[in-house]
Design an enzyme around this catalytic site. Structure first.
Site, short mmCIF file in Angstrom:
data_model
loop_
_atom_site.label_atom_id
_atom_site.label_comp_id
_atom_site.label_asym_id
_atom_site.label_seq_id
_atom_site.Cartn_x
_atom_site.Cartn_y
_atom_site.Cartn_z
N ASP A 272 0.87 -1.16 0.00
CA ASP A 272 0.00 0.00 0.00
C ASP A 272 0.92 1.23 0.00
O ASP A 272 2.11 1.11 0.32
CB ASP A 272 -0.88 -0.03 1.25
CG ASP A 272 -1.70 1.23 1.41
OD1 ASP A 272 -2.42 1.58 0.48
OD2 ASP A 272 -1.59 1.86 2.48
N LEU A 273 0.40 2.38 -0.35
CA LEU A 273 1.26 3.57 -0.42
C LEU A 273 1.06 4.50 0.78
O LEU A 273 1.93 4.61 1.64
CB LEU A 273 1.02 4.32 -1.73
CG LEU A 273 1.92 5.53 -1.99
CD1 LEU A 273 3.39 5.11 -2.05
CD2 LEU A 273 1.50 6.24 -3.27
#
EC number: 3.6.1.1
Length: 214
Positions: free
Chosen positions: A9-10
């Site tokens: 995920d960022l």
């Protein structure tokens, strides 16, 4: 099983957008004369914007999304930074021939803004965003799509994230999962979704990868 592919995920995992996201929600709610507590705003951090704003007011959701995104883009570079040790860890994983991908619920444009600003875009061979899928996390589609593009197998893949929908998406795609302890979400809350790992520092992934080959 040895780990050969890692999907991240960022926001809240590799880059710190927490202050920006909170400010964008507060700006939007002020524009529409809405009041939410900090605790309530925290719960909005993670799911797709369309889901969040539809739950608040379907008749104004599209306009609220536009207001949020305009503020978010305008203020982006003033707030966003990479978390400690992210660059060095990604570089080491790349040196170990681990395939790396991004799986985000954000739109492609803002994902690339964050990756370019923090200088980590070059490490990722595939980037899956909200624009690329029919079903966002926690549906398994984004993780499955990333694996397909990387030629990865579930038994050799790890999904890393800061929110429950990252963990659930990975589990539904039959991959190993890791939750990050620097999440704004309570660690015990993340543990309740039974990730395979809780990592205290992004560098811990190096150890996980090493142990998986032991």
């Amino acid at each position: 099983m040895s780990i050969r592919t890692i999907l991240f995920d960022l926001d809240g995992t590799l880059i710190d957008t927490n202050t920006l996201i909170k400010a964008s929600f507060e700006h939007t709610f002020k524009e529409y004369n809405l009041n939410f507590s900090n605790e309530e705003i925290l719960k909005f951090n993670g799911p797709p914007l369309v889901d969040t704003f539809n739950k608040i007011d379907e008749t104004k959701a599209d306009r609220m999304i536009t207001t949020f995104r305009e503020h978010n883009i305008r203020e982006h570079d003033n707030f966003v930074t990479a978390f400690p040790h992210v660059y060095d860890t990604l570089e080491e994983l790349q040196n170990r021939n681990i395939s790396l991908g991004i799986v985000s619920t954000k739109m492609r444009h803002t994902v690339h803004m964050g990756l370019e600003l923090t200088g980590i875009s070059k490490f990722f061979s595939t980037i899956i965003t909200y624009d690329d899928v029919t079903h966002a996390k926690p549906h398994p589609e984004p993780v499955q799509m990333a694996m397909q593009k990387l030629g990865a197998h579930p038994e050799h893949t790890l999904m890393v994230g800061d929110n429950h929908h990252d963990i659930v998406s990975g589990q539904r795609a039959n991959v190993q999962t890791a939750a990050v302890a620097w999440s704004l979400k309570d660690t015990n809350y993340l543990k309740s979704f039974h990730p395979d790992y809780i990592i205290e520092d992004i560098k811990d992934i190096i150890t996980i990868v090493g142990d998986s080959f032991a």
